[in-house]
Every structure is written in structure tokens, then in C-alpha cells.
Write a protein that holds these residues in place. Structure first.
Motif: not given
Length: 645
Positions: A266-276
Motif C-alpha cells: 500500500x506504500x506505507x513505510x513499515x521499516x527503515x534501513x540504515x547503510x553505513x
């Protein structure tokens, strides 16, 4: 309990039907209720199972097959007529596994989703998922079983492919250079890669991160700053990429940080990814490369500045100005070693008080830190240097001195010294750059020395030539030297530049060099010259200019020689130039030449007195002589008279 075969169809009694219905009520129940007669029901189910594309088998209590659906035929490759009445064990290569299935079925009445393998007609084994249900007679005794099989070949392949992908993913994640964090939208860390430990220099570990909130892992200000960037991802729904610097135990680390959203269908943000990614070393190399580029740029600027001139004072001034830009606002000076006096002498300075310049304009190389750097040929960076009180009040006081020797081949020509502002800490790159600049300055100084020697050599040659010219005529002995002295005094009074003064210096000595080709009889003739003789004399400016044409250093001086008999109002020779078209040096020498000639004896007349000569100059101002230069010259005479009074 019994069943009868009619062609390929088996007639099942009521208890057998009941078992099938119990096994799959959703599959059979609705249809069953629509039929009332047992015969109709039996016929219907026989046709339904027999024609089913699902692999369905029915065995009796002895394990012999009594029903084999089209789906089972397709799965095994056997037609029903070849297997009906035969033992089900023909499909199971592992007898122990079959026995275990049967024991579980008898004990529990059913066996659900059991994974095993069966043999096919062509030989290869096929992985299946089988569910069994026990069939009972009217008395409740086991009478057989019904089984439903699913071909797991494609599922197995998909599973193996997925497992392969999982392993590949795991290997990729394990070997990737980036540290990866997975968080929920409240910034709670759900998972992370082991790289976080390496990235944080051992400060953070994967096991310590999971379940923690990002804000709690870092100091207050940094935690808020990091959280703000993830909040921006949530607000915009777009990735955010930044380069960040973090202090870890006094060490500055740089990271390339990417923050990305994970969205559902549905286009809702469920998680976040951080790449460093740790870019500290790349950043260091980049800064080092930029520093090297800056060094090269400064060196090019210094080279351009010090090579722009061959005059020593200009070279030294440019060298100090460029060097001071490296250390910022500071006090600086430059000593050169004088071989004759064997002392270091101040040759250039910037922002150093006059009191210091007066007291320390020269000293022995054995006396101080500058002398130490000169003797050893090594840069000195002395912190805590007790600076002379005479420096107080001149901008900020310094607490260190930097002394850089100026080398040329195997010799040290002198030293530069710098007093940076208090608290300034020079970097290794800056000290290295100062040393490189000192090498360039050494070359420029040596070139300036050589040029000065060449210039002095030219001057001595010119003086010798002028002396030879004056020797041709006893009446004009020392004439060129006297013209030179007056010309230089006028040039100084006018505030001319060093290059112009140098050209006037040379030209005044050589202004009559063209007379070397003029007959001595004409030059020393006591009476009036004939027209032919006068024309011969008039040729000497052009002859002198031609004589000097091949000498580069006299390029401008020869123009002065050519035009020193031009008249300010016109009518002079050889070109008849007027006013400012006549070179200024030529206008100056014309006055000095005329005055010296008027006040000296000649074969054809006696010398004028000073007043008469001055009156003559005033009378010819504007016609023969530049009136402004005449006034300057007359003021010089007045000064000389006043000094002699």
C-alpha cells in the motif's frame, strides 16, 4: 465390510464412504448431502476420486491398493490397472519409513503432511507430501486407509533455490563493506550486520544493538541528530544520503550514510534501513590529495612570484608574502648570510617592529636559534619560545618560532623565520611546504645574485667604454660620469622606479658612445663646424643606438641614447620627436648633458658660470627642454648651493 469391482470402479460400503467424508468434509460433504441413495453416493464418489487430478489412493487393511486416481497415475507414471491389488509398498523404497507411517496412522487415526519419497515407473524418486486417514468398518475396526499426495518436486526445487539465495544473501551481507541496520518506524533496531562492530572500532556489537532504540545508543546531541535524519525519511518517503563525521575516543571517523524506507504493497513505510560505510581512509586520502594540490598551487604561486623579478629585494619580499599565507597572520623575516662580514643580515621583514630591526639587523651565526638552523641546515619549530619583549603590542604575541633554512645546492644562503599567532599549531604538511618554498627561494636568490653580478659587470664595461670615449677628448674627460650623477639625482627626485633608474644609469654613461665613430679632428676642432662636420656629429645618437642594439640588458637604454638630442618643442634630432613622445630618460639626460657641457670648457669657448647656465636652462624650458624636469634640476642645484653655504 466388502467392496465390489465393476470394471475400473469399486463399490464401497457405507463405512468406507464415511471414512472418506470424515477425512475431507469440505471436499465431499456438500455434494454428499445432495444425494440420498447410497448407490448414487457411491457411484458419484467413485467417479469423483477416480477422475481427480489430485493423487488419491485407497488401500485395504492388507495394504493393497483398491483405488488409484488419475492424479496418482500422473504422479507415479503407472496406470491404475497395473497397480490395483498390489501392495502400496511397491512405491516406498524405505520400508521402515512406511512401517512408521502405518503405525502412526493406526495410533492416531491420521497422518498429516508427512514428507517422504516414492518410486515412479521410470525409476527416479519423487518427493511428496502425504496425508493419510484411517478407514473403519461398521464395527469400528480398521479396514484400510485413504491418502492424498502432493508432488513436492517443484516445491523442493523452489526451496533449494530459496535456500541458495538465503546462503548467497548471508554470504553477501557477511562480506559487504557496509554496516546495515534494520529498524521499525519508532527507531527500534530489529537486526544489524556484524560489520557494525568493525565500523564502530569495537564500540558497538550486533548482539548489543538488537532491541535497542537508536536514540539510546549515542550521546544526546548525536542521537537526536541521527533520529532527525530517519524522521526525514519517514516524512518524505524518500532515501536520505549524507556524509557524516563522528568522534570515537578522540578519533574522527567519517561515514557515507544512506537511510532508506521499506514499504508495503500500500506504500506505507513499515521499516527503515540504515547503510553505513566507513570512508575514513578515503576521506584521509582525499584530504591528503587536496593538501598536496594546495601545496603544488602554493609552490606554483611562489615560483611565479619569485621568478617574476631578478631584483633581490623584490624576490625576497614576494617569498615572505607567499610563505606567510601558509601560517596565517604572523610576523616574519629573512636573513641572508654575508660572506664578507660572515654575519647573517636582515634582508626582508614583515610586521616586525622597527626596534627589533634596528637592534637585530645582523648577528653572528653562532649567536641564536636562526644561527643554529643556518649552521645545521634543518628546520626548527620551537614551541614555548620566550619572545623578546620588544614584540609586545604588535598584534598577538607568539609562543613559538619556526625557522626555515634557505638552501642552494650544498650551501645555506640564509634563513626565514616566522612568529605565528599564539596557540597556532603548524601541521606536518605546512612545515613540509615551507621547506619546499625555501628551496625555490634559494634558486631565486642565486639567480638574483647572478643577475646582479651580470648587471655590475655590464656597468663596469660601460664605465670603461665611457672612459675610453672621454679619453678621445681632453675637454670632455669625466663628462659621462658627471652626466650620470646629475641624471640619477633627477631620477631620484622624480621618484622613478628601479628599472627606469637602471636604464638612465646605463644610458647616461653611454649617451655619447656613438662619437667613437666621429673623427677626433671634428670633436676637437676649436672653431665653428662646417655643415658636413655638424651633420657628422648629429649622427652620433643613431650610431650609439646601433652600437648597443645587440645587448639585451640595454634594450631600453639604447632608446634613451637615440633620443637624448630631441627637443621638447620639436626640431631636435634624429627623429624630431616632441614632448612626451620623447622618452623621459632622454629628457632627463638632455638637461644633465647640456648643463655639464655649458659649465665646462670646450675648444671653441670657455665655461659658463652656474647662474648663466641656470638662466640658459630656464630660457630653453618648453622649447628645447622639458620644463618640469628643468624645475626639478634647478631645485637640486638650489639644494646643493644651500648645503654648501
Amino acid at each position: 465390510m466388502s467392496s465390489k469391482r465393476i470394471g475400473r470402479t469399486f463399490v464401497l460400503d457405507r463405512m468406507e464412504m464415511r471414512g472418506i467424508i470424515d477425512y475431507s468434509p469440505s471436499f465431499f460433504g456438500a455434494k454428499m448431502r445432495k444425494r440420498t441413495s447410497r448407490q448414487e453416493s457411491a457411484d458419484y464418489f467413485r467417479g469423483l476420486i477416480n477422475n481427480s487430478q489430485v493423487a488419491i489412493t485407497v488401500v485395504d487393511k492388507n495394504g493393497n491398493l483398491t483405488l488409484f486416481s488419475q492424479g496418482a497415475e500422473k504422479l507415479t507414471g503407472y496406470p491404475a490397472k497395473e497397480v490395483l491389488g498390489k501392495s502400496i509398498s511397491m512405491f516406498y523404497p524405505d520400508e521402515k519409513a512406511l512401517q512408521g507411517m502405518q503405525e502412526t496412522l493406526l495410533k492416531k487415526g491420521k497422518l498429516e503432511n508427512y514428507e517422504t519419497e516414492i518410486l515412479t515407473k521410470d525409476g527416479p524418486k519423487v518427493p511428496i507430501l502425504i496425508s493419510l486417514s484411517l478407514l473403519k468398518d461398521r464395527d469400528g475396526n480398521p479396514s484400510g486407509s485413504i491418502g492424498v499426495c502432493t508432488d513436492m518436486t517443484k516445491m523442493k526445487q523452489a526451496s533449494e533455490s530459496f535456500h541458495h539465495l538465503e546462503c548467497l544473501y548471508a554470504d553477501t551481507i557477511a562480506n559487504i563493506d557496509e554496516a546495515i541496520f534494520i529498524m521499525d518506524t519508532d527507531l527500534n533496531i530489529l537486526d544489524a550486520t556484524d560489520k557494525v562492530s568493525e565500523l564502530s572500532r569495537g564500540r558497538l556489537k550486533r548482539t548489543d544493538l538488537i532491541g535497542k532504540n537508536l536514540r539510546d545508543l549515542f550521546p544526546l546531541v548525536l542521537g537526536k541528530k541521527l533520529a532527525k535524519k530517519y524522521c526525514k525519511v519517514i516524512e518524505t518517503g524518500k532515501p536520505v544520503r549524507t556524509t557524516e563525521a563522528v568522534e570515537f575516543e578522540g578519533q574522527k571517523l567519517y561515514y557515507d550514510a544512506r537511510r532508506l524506507p521499506i514499504k508495503d504493497k500500500s506504500g506505507n513505510i513499515t521499516k527503515l534501513i540504515g547503510v553505513f560505510k566507513d570512508i575514513t581512509e578515503a576521506k584521509r586520502m582525499q584530504e591528503e590529495m587536496l593538501a598536496r594540490n594546495r601545496e603544488l598551487s602554493v609552490l606554483n604561486d611562489v615560483a611565479a612570484a619569485v621568478n617574476r623579478s631578478l631584483k633581490l629585494d623584490e624576490v625576497l619580499g614576494a617569498a615572505l608574502d607567499k610563505s606567510m599565507k601558509i601560517l596565517g597572520k604572523c610576523q616574519a623575516g629573512l636573513f641572508l648570510y654575508d660572506e664578507e662580514s660572515q654575519r647573517l643580515k636582515m634582508a626582508a621583514s614583515r610586521r616586525i617592529p622597527s626596534s627589533v630591526l634596528d637592534d637585530e639587523s645582523q648577528f653572528s651565526p653562532e649567536d641564536c636559534l636562526c644561527g643554529q638552523a643556518f649552521r645545521k641546515g634543518e628546520l626548527l619549530d620551537v614551541k614555548g619560545y620566550a619572545k623578546d619583549n620588544r614584540f609586545k603590542g604588535t598584534e598577538k604575541e607568539s609562543d613559538r618560532v619556526i625557522i626555515v633554512p634557505i638552501p642552494y645546492h650544498d650551501r645555506i644562503l640564509g634563513v626565514m623565520f616566522f612568529y605565528p599567532n599564539r596557540g597556532y599549531e603548524p601541521t606536518e604538511a605546512e612545515l613540509r611546504l615551507l621547506t619546499a618554498i625555501a628551496h625555490q627561494i634559494g634558486v631565486a636568490i642565486e639567480n638574483a645574485y647572478l643577475y646582479k653580478k651580470l648587471e655590475d659587470s655590464y656597468l663596469e664595461t660601460i664605465k670603461a667604454l665611457a672612459f675610453a670615449l672621454d679619453a678621445k677628448d681632453p675637454y670632455t674627460r669625466d663628462h659621462s660620469e658627471k652626466v650620470r650623477q646629475w641624471s640619477l639625482l633627477i631620477a631620484e627626485k622624480l621618484g622613478l622606479g628601479k628599472d627606469q633608474v637602471r636604464d638612465i644609469n646605463f644610458a647616461s654613461l653611454l649617451h655619447d658612445v656613438g662619437k667613437l665613430g666621429t673623427s677626433e679632428l671634428v670633436l676637437n676642432k676649436p672653431g665653428e663646424l662646417t655643415d658636413e662636420e655638424y651633420e657628422e656629429v648629429r649622427q652620433h645618437p643613431h650610431a650609439g643606438s646601433e652600437l648597443l642594439a645587440s645587448i639585451p640588458i640595454l634594450k631600453h637604454a639604447r632608446k634613451i641614447v637615440l633620443h637624448h638630442h630631441e627637443f621638447f618643442g620639436g626640431g631636435g634630432y634624429p627623429k624630431g620627436l616632441k614632448a612626451n613622445k620623447i622618452p623621459l630618460g632622454a629628457r632627463i639626460i638632455a638637461i644633465a648633458d647640456a648643463f655639464e657641457a655649458m659649465t665646462a670648457d670646450r675648444p671653441y669657448r670657455e665655461a659658463m658660470n652656474i647662474e648663466a647656465a641656470k638662466k640658459r636652462l630656464r630660457a630653453l624650458a618648453g622649447s628645447q627642454f622639458d620644463p618640469e624636469v628643468v624645475e626639478v634640476f634647478l631645485s637640486l642645484l638650489a639644494d646643493e648651493e644651500a648645503a654648501g653655504a
